[in-house]
Design an enzyme around this catalytic site. Structure first.
Site, PDB file in Angstrom:
ATOM      1  N   ARG A   9       7.633  -7.393  -8.504  1.00 19.66           N
ATOM      2  CA  ARG A   9       6.577  -6.530  -7.749  1.00 19.66           C
ATOM      3  C   ARG A   9       5.473  -6.345  -8.927  1.00 19.66           C
ATOM      4  O   ARG A   9       5.773  -6.146 -10.125  1.00 19.66           O
ATOM      5  CB  ARG A   9       7.377  -5.200  -7.441  1.00 19.66           C
ATOM      6  CG  ARG A   9       6.592  -4.346  -6.834  1.00 19.66           C
ATOM      7  CD  ARG A   9       7.288  -3.116  -6.263  1.00 19.66           C
ATOM      8  NE  ARG A   9       6.553  -1.998  -5.794  1.00 19.66           N
ATOM      9  CZ  ARG A   9       6.787  -0.727  -5.546  1.00 19.66           C
ATOM     10  NH1 ARG A   9       7.824  -0.488  -5.916  1.00 19.66           N
ATOM     11  NH2 ARG A   9       5.884  -0.107  -5.311  1.00 19.66           N
ATOM     12  N   HIS A  10       4.009  -5.985  -8.527  1.00 18.13           N
ATOM     13  CA  HIS A  10       2.929  -5.899  -9.221  1.00 18.13           C
ATOM     14  C   HIS A  10       3.118  -4.544 -10.112  1.00 18.13           C
ATOM     15  O   HIS A  10       4.204  -3.614  -9.558  1.00 18.13           O
ATOM     16  CB  HIS A  10       1.601  -5.282  -8.255  1.00 18.13           C
ATOM     17  CG  HIS A  10       1.981  -4.412  -7.296  1.00 18.13           C
ATOM     18  ND1 HIS A  10       1.902  -3.004  -7.518  1.00 18.13           N
ATOM     19  CD2 HIS A  10       2.321  -4.273  -5.925  1.00 18.13           C
ATOM     20  CE1 HIS A  10       2.239  -2.339  -6.632  1.00 18.13           C
ATOM     21  NE2 HIS A  10       2.531  -3.048  -5.703  1.00 18.13           N
ATOM     22  N   GLN A  12       2.501  -0.667 -11.646  1.00 21.89           N
ATOM     23  CA  GLN A  12       2.061   0.626 -10.919  1.00 21.89           C
ATOM     24  C   GLN A  12       0.524   0.416 -10.455  1.00 21.89           C
ATOM     25  O   GLN A  12      -0.063   0.145 -11.269  1.00 21.89           O
ATOM     26  CB  GLN A  12       2.322   1.839 -11.710  1.00 21.89           C
ATOM     27  CG  GLN A  12       1.905   3.103 -11.062  1.00 21.89           C
ATOM     28  CD  GLN A  12       1.757   4.259 -11.953  1.00 21.89           C
ATOM     29  OE1 GLN A  12       0.933   4.259 -12.992  1.00 21.89           O
ATOM     30  NE2 GLN A  12       2.916   5.235 -11.898  1.00 21.89           N
ATOM     31  N   ARG A  61      -3.725  -6.134  -6.846  1.00 18.07           N
ATOM     32  CA  ARG A  61      -2.784  -5.404  -7.869  1.00 18.07           C
ATOM     33  C   ARG A  61      -1.563  -6.498  -8.315  1.00 18.07           C
ATOM     34  O   ARG A  61      -1.249  -6.701  -9.348  1.00 18.07           O
ATOM     35  CB  ARG A  61      -2.247  -4.157  -7.270  1.00 18.07           C
ATOM     36  CG  ARG A  61      -1.603  -4.552  -5.709  1.00 18.07           C
ATOM     37  CD  ARG A  61      -1.248  -3.029  -5.472  1.00 18.07           C
ATOM     38  NE  ARG A  61      -0.658  -2.742  -4.237  1.00 18.07           N
ATOM     39  CZ  ARG A  61      -0.981  -2.935  -3.015  1.00 18.07           C
ATOM     40  NH1 ARG A  61      -2.576  -3.309  -2.834  1.00 18.07           N
ATOM     41  NH2 ARG A  61      -0.474  -2.928  -1.855  1.00 18.07           N
ATOM     42  N   GLU A  88       1.412  -6.806   0.766  1.00 17.85           N
ATOM     43  CA  GLU A  88       2.404  -5.663   1.045  1.00 17.85           C
ATOM     44  C   GLU A  88       2.301  -5.548   2.556  1.00 17.85           C
ATOM     45  O   GLU A  88       1.499  -6.076   3.150  1.00 17.85           O
ATOM     46  CB  GLU A  88       1.818  -4.521   0.451  1.00 17.85           C
ATOM     47  CG  GLU A  88       2.394  -3.087   0.504  1.00 17.85           C
ATOM     48  CD  GLU A  88       4.185  -3.416   0.425  1.00 17.85           C
ATOM     49  OE1 GLU A  88       4.302  -2.761  -0.831  1.00 17.85           O
ATOM     50  OE2 GLU A  88       4.763  -3.725   1.217  1.00 17.85           O
ATOM     51  N   ARG A  89       3.358  -4.815   3.177  1.00 15.72           N
ATOM     52  CA  ARG A  89       3.386  -4.202   4.549  1.00 15.72           C
ATOM     53  C   ARG A  89       2.059  -3.661   4.725  1.00 15.72           C
ATOM     54  O   ARG A  89       1.647  -2.799   3.938  1.00 15.72           O
ATOM     55  CB  ARG A  89       4.665  -3.810   4.820  1.00 15.72           C
ATOM     56  CG  ARG A  89       4.576  -2.763   5.840  1.00 15.72           C
ATOM     57  CD  ARG A  89       4.507  -1.317   5.387  1.00 15.72           C
ATOM     58  NE  ARG A  89       5.921  -0.657   5.047  1.00 15.72           N
ATOM     59  CZ  ARG A  89       6.837  -0.484   5.756  1.00 15.72           C
ATOM     60  NH1 ARG A  89       6.957  -0.690   7.039  1.00 15.72           N
ATOM     61  NH2 ARG A  89       7.916   0.099   5.222  1.00 15.72           N
ATOM     62  N   ASP A  90       1.538  -3.637   6.140  1.00 16.34           N
ATOM     63  CA  ASP A  90       0.396  -2.960   6.525  1.00 16.34           C
ATOM     64  C   ASP A  90       0.854  -1.383   6.792  1.00 16.34           C
ATOM     65  O   ASP A  90       1.625  -1.535   7.842  1.00 16.34           O
ATOM     66  CB  ASP A  90      -0.487  -3.465   7.502  1.00 16.34           C
ATOM     67  CG  ASP A  90      -1.695  -2.927   8.085  1.00 16.34           C
ATOM     68  OD1 ASP A  90      -2.223  -3.456   8.817  1.00 16.34           O
ATOM     69  OD2 ASP A  90      -1.856  -1.943   7.633  1.00 16.34           O
ATOM     70  N   ARG A 116      11.198   3.060   5.231  1.00 16.14           N
ATOM     71  CA  ARG A 116      12.360   2.306   4.835  1.00 16.14           C
ATOM     72  C   ARG A 116      13.113   1.764   6.173  1.00 16.14           C
ATOM     73  O   ARG A 116      14.228   1.280   5.835  1.00 16.14           O
ATOM     74  CB  ARG A 116      13.124   2.938   4.031  1.00 16.14           C
ATOM     75  CG  ARG A 116      12.737   3.338   2.468  1.00 16.14           C
ATOM     76  CD  ARG A 116      12.601   1.669   1.808  1.00 16.14           C
ATOM     77  NE  ARG A 116      12.027   1.847   0.465  1.00 16.14           N
ATOM     78  CZ  ARG A 116      10.687   1.830   0.391  1.00 16.14           C
ATOM     79  NH1 ARG A 116       9.714   1.413   1.524  1.00 16.14           N
ATOM     80  NH2 ARG A 116      10.109   1.718  -0.776  1.00 16.14           N
ATOM     81  N   HIS A 158       4.757  -7.776  -3.585  1.00 20.32           N
ATOM     82  CA  HIS A 158       4.897  -6.432  -3.395  1.00 20.32           C
ATOM     83  C   HIS A 158       6.082  -5.891  -2.889  1.00 20.32           C
ATOM     84  O   HIS A 158       7.148  -6.783  -2.670  1.00 20.32           O
ATOM     85  CB  HIS A 158       3.790  -5.979  -2.333  1.00 20.32           C
ATOM     86  CG  HIS A 158       2.451  -6.600  -2.612  1.00 20.32           C
ATOM     87  ND1 HIS A 158       1.269  -5.676  -3.157  1.00 20.32           N
ATOM     88  CD2 HIS A 158       1.899  -7.753  -2.408  1.00 20.32           C
ATOM     89  CE1 HIS A 158       0.440  -6.399  -3.206  1.00 20.32           C
ATOM     90  NE2 HIS A 158       0.725  -7.614  -3.077  1.00 20.32           N
ATOM     91  N   ASN A 160       7.616  -4.368  -0.274  1.00 22.45           N
ATOM     92  CA  ASN A 160       8.213  -4.917   0.978  1.00 22.45           C
ATOM     93  C   ASN A 160       7.966  -6.287   1.307  1.00 22.45           C
ATOM     94  O   ASN A 160       8.772  -6.834   1.945  1.00 22.45           O
ATOM     95  CB  ASN A 160       7.371  -3.838   2.007  1.00 22.45           C
ATOM     96  CG  ASN A 160       7.745  -2.521   1.785  1.00 22.45           C
ATOM     97  OD1 ASN A 160       8.703  -2.284   2.051  1.00 22.45           O
ATOM     98  ND2 ASN A 160       6.862  -1.803   1.504  1.00 22.45           N
TER      99      ASN A 160
HETATM  100  O1  LIG Z   1       2.435   2.557  -0.192  1.00 20.07           O
HETATM  101  C1  LIG Z   1       2.958   1.261  -0.086  1.00 20.07           C
HETATM  102  O2  LIG Z   1       2.209   0.306   0.298  1.00 20.07           O
HETATM  103  C2  LIG Z   1       4.434   0.768  -0.428  1.00 20.07           C
HETATM  104  C3  LIG Z   1       4.445   0.224  -1.786  1.00 20.07           C
HETATM  105  O3  LIG Z   1       3.622   0.823  -2.748  1.00 20.07           O
HETATM  106  O4  LIG Z   1       5.070   2.001  -0.601  1.00 20.07           O
HETATM  107  P1  LIG Z   1       6.618   2.203  -0.061  1.00 20.07           P
HETATM  108  O5  LIG Z   1       7.389   1.812  -1.185  1.00 20.07           O
HETATM  109  O6  LIG Z   1       6.457   3.569   0.267  1.00 20.07           O
HETATM  110  O7  LIG Z   1       6.839   1.391   1.114  1.00 20.07           O
END
Ligand SMILES: O=C(O)[C@@H](CO)OP(=O)(O)O
Length: 206
Positions: A9-10, A12, A61, A88-90, A116, A158, A160
């Site tokens: 995962r990238h 921070q 990132r 990443e998830r949108d 989650r 990412h 997710n």
């Molecule tokens: O905000 C987001 O895109 C994700 C990853 O940073 O956060 P979360 O871990 O809350 O899904």
């Protein structure tokens, strides 16, 4: 044959630090995130690993994290394949909102469900199930075949989108995958068997 797959995962990001829903917002890494990427590269190199090809998302990132890792490993000449399937998830309408403000407005339980749960989408966004639906087919068609024929593959993506791959490799259910957290900048390294299942998860701290 060495069927090696590493996922990271990238590091921070600016919005991780600000505790904002990020999703497809193209934010950069913080100084800590940059340091995490350097540490990941050093750790992978110290473990004696190397890679033949790398994959990443269409977001800065993850791409920047990958560039730093490859530089640390003296692997800047290997092919890099970038695809939004690994994004990443949108988070839709939540993008840019502070997660604590969201909890105050909609309640702890609702925010936890949006972040989650498996098949509940944030308003205007993707559920984890939606993310799996675009990330997993990409992994099966573009990444897994290379690993199975012996190319050592590194994927920088990412939380997710990596869960979509980890869900299959670690044989998670829709209930257990939501508890599987993936920390920023911490590589997960698998050796796959010929049938694409995980033969071994490497301990890089050994
Ligand atoms: O905000 C987001 O895109 C994700 C990853 O940073 O956060 P979360 O871990 O809350 O899904």
């Amino acid at each position: 044959m060495d069927r090696l797959l590493a996922l990271v995962r990238h590091g921070q990001s600016d919005w991780n630090l600000k505790n904002l829903f990020t999703g497809w917002e193209n934010v950069g890494l913080t100084e800590k995130g940059i340091a995490e990427a350097h540490a990941a590269g050093k750790m992978l190199k110290a473990a004696g690993l190397t890679f033949d090809v790398a994959f990443t998302s269409a977001l800065t990132r993850a791409q920047h994290t990958l560039d730093i890792i490859l530089d640390e490993m003296a692997l800047t000449s290997i092919p890099i394949i970038r695809d939004e399937a690994l994004n990443e998830r949108d988070y839709g309408d939540l993008t840019g909102l502070n997660k604590d403000d969201a909890r105050a407005k909609w309640g702890e339980e609702q925010v936890h469900i949006w972040r989650r749960s498996y098949d509940v989408s944030p308003p205007g966004g993707e559920s984890l199930k939606d993310t799996v639906a675009r990330t997993l087919p990409y992994y099966v068609s573009e990444i897994q075949p290379r690993v199975l024929r012996g190319e050592r593959v590194l994927v920088a993506a990412h939380g997710n989108s990596l869960r979509s791959i980890v869900m299959v490799l670690e044989r998670h259910s829709r209930d257990t995958i939501v508890k599987r957290e993936i920390a920023t900048g911490e590589p997960i390294v698998y050796r796959l068997a010929a049938d694409s299942t995980v033969a071994e998860t490497l301990d890089l701290t050994a």
